[in-house]
Design a protein around this motif. Structure first.
Motif, PDB file in Angstrom:
ATOM      1  N   GLN A 150       6.414  -3.309   5.054  1.00 41.12           N
ATOM      2  CA  GLN A 150       7.133  -3.097   6.314  1.00 41.12           C
ATOM      3  C   GLN A 150       6.593  -1.873   7.059  1.00 41.12           C
ATOM      4  OE1 GLN A 150      11.329  -2.596   5.877  1.00 41.12           O
ATOM      5  NE2 GLN A 150      11.730  -2.797   8.049  1.00 41.12           N
ATOM      6  N   CYS A 151       6.362  -0.780   6.356  1.00 45.36           N
ATOM      7  CA  CYS A 151       5.795   0.422   6.986  1.00 45.36           C
ATOM      8  C   CYS A 151       4.380   0.146   7.483  1.00 45.36           C
ATOM      9  CB  CYS A 151       5.786   1.589   6.016  1.00 45.36           C
ATOM     10  SG  CYS A 151       7.408   2.221   5.625  1.00 45.36           S
ATOM     11  N   PHE A 152       3.623  -0.582   6.684  1.00 49.73           N
ATOM     12  CA  PHE A 152       2.257  -0.917   7.058  1.00 49.73           C
ATOM     13  C   PHE A 152       2.233  -1.733   8.349  1.00 49.73           C
ATOM     14  CE2 PHE A 152      -1.089  -4.214   6.726  1.00 49.73           C
ATOM     15  CZ  PHE A 152      -2.168  -3.403   7.003  1.00 49.73           C
ATOM     16  N   MET A 153       3.058  -2.769   8.426  1.00 50.19           N
ATOM     17  CA  MET A 153       3.100  -3.608   9.628  1.00 50.19           C
ATOM     18  C   MET A 153       3.577  -2.806  10.838  1.00 50.19           C
ATOM     19  SD  MET A 153       1.740  -6.411   8.879  1.00 50.19           S
ATOM     20  CE  MET A 153       2.028  -7.172  10.458  1.00 50.19           C
ATOM     21  N   SER A 154       4.531  -1.905  10.619  1.00 45.30           N
ATOM     22  CA  SER A 154       5.005  -1.058  11.722  1.00 45.30           C
ATOM     23  C   SER A 154       3.884  -0.179  12.250  1.00 45.30           C
ATOM     24  CB  SER A 154       6.172  -0.190  11.258  1.00 45.30           C
ATOM     25  OG  SER A 154       7.272  -0.995  10.913  1.00 45.30           O
ATOM     26  N   SER A 155       3.043   0.325  11.356  1.00 46.83           N
ATOM     27  CA  SER A 155       1.932   1.170  11.801  1.00 46.83           C
ATOM     28  C   SER A 155       0.911   0.364  12.594  1.00 46.83           C
ATOM     29  CB  SER A 155       1.267   1.873  10.614  1.00 46.83           C
ATOM     30  OG  SER A 155       0.559   0.962   9.807  1.00 46.83           O
ATOM     31  N   LEU A 156       0.692  -0.896  12.222  1.00 44.92           N
ATOM     32  CA  LEU A 156      -0.226  -1.739  12.988  1.00 44.92           C
ATOM     33  C   LEU A 156       0.332  -2.056  14.372  1.00 44.92           C
ATOM     34  CD1 LEU A 156      -1.644  -4.339  10.428  1.00 44.92           C
ATOM     35  CD2 LEU A 156      -2.792  -2.362  11.398  1.00 44.92           C
TER      36      LEU A 156
END
Length: 102
Positions: free
Chosen positions: A82-88
């Motif tokens: 979830q954090c990874f996708m938010s950063s993208l």
């Protein structure tokens, strides 16, 4: 070879999902391509020519270096998906107005 193909496809999925979450935004590399295409169109018009209309259609984009680095960092740091996708998604930029769009 299978691992390479799976890794590539997984990164493509991450990048495409990030674009789907904010459809009014695009990836910086897409914006750069659109701006270069607009300059190319203006130069062609000065010479009474035109750029092939197929260049203005959706294209298969390369995986950006930012996405590759983000995947690497997420794996190294153990970042949640979830954090990874938010950063993208946070990396996306506003879509430029193309010539011919009204």
């Amino acid at each position: 070879m299978r691992l390479t193909a799976m890794s590539y496809n997984l990164m493509r999925v991450f990048e495409e999902i990030s674009k789907i979450q904010q459809p009014e935004l695009i990836h910086p590399s897409d914006k750069k391509y659109s701006e270069a295409l607009e300059i190319r169109q203006q130069q062609a018009q000065k010479r009474d020519r035109f750029v092939n209309p197929l260049f203005f259609q959706a294209r298969i984009s390369r995986i950006s270096s930012y996405t590759i680095r983000a995947v690497q960092n997420a794996i190294i740091t153990g970042m949640s998906l979830q954090c990874f996708m938010s950063s993208l998604v946070a990396r996306l930029v506003s879509r430029p107005q193309l010539i011919g769009e009204h």
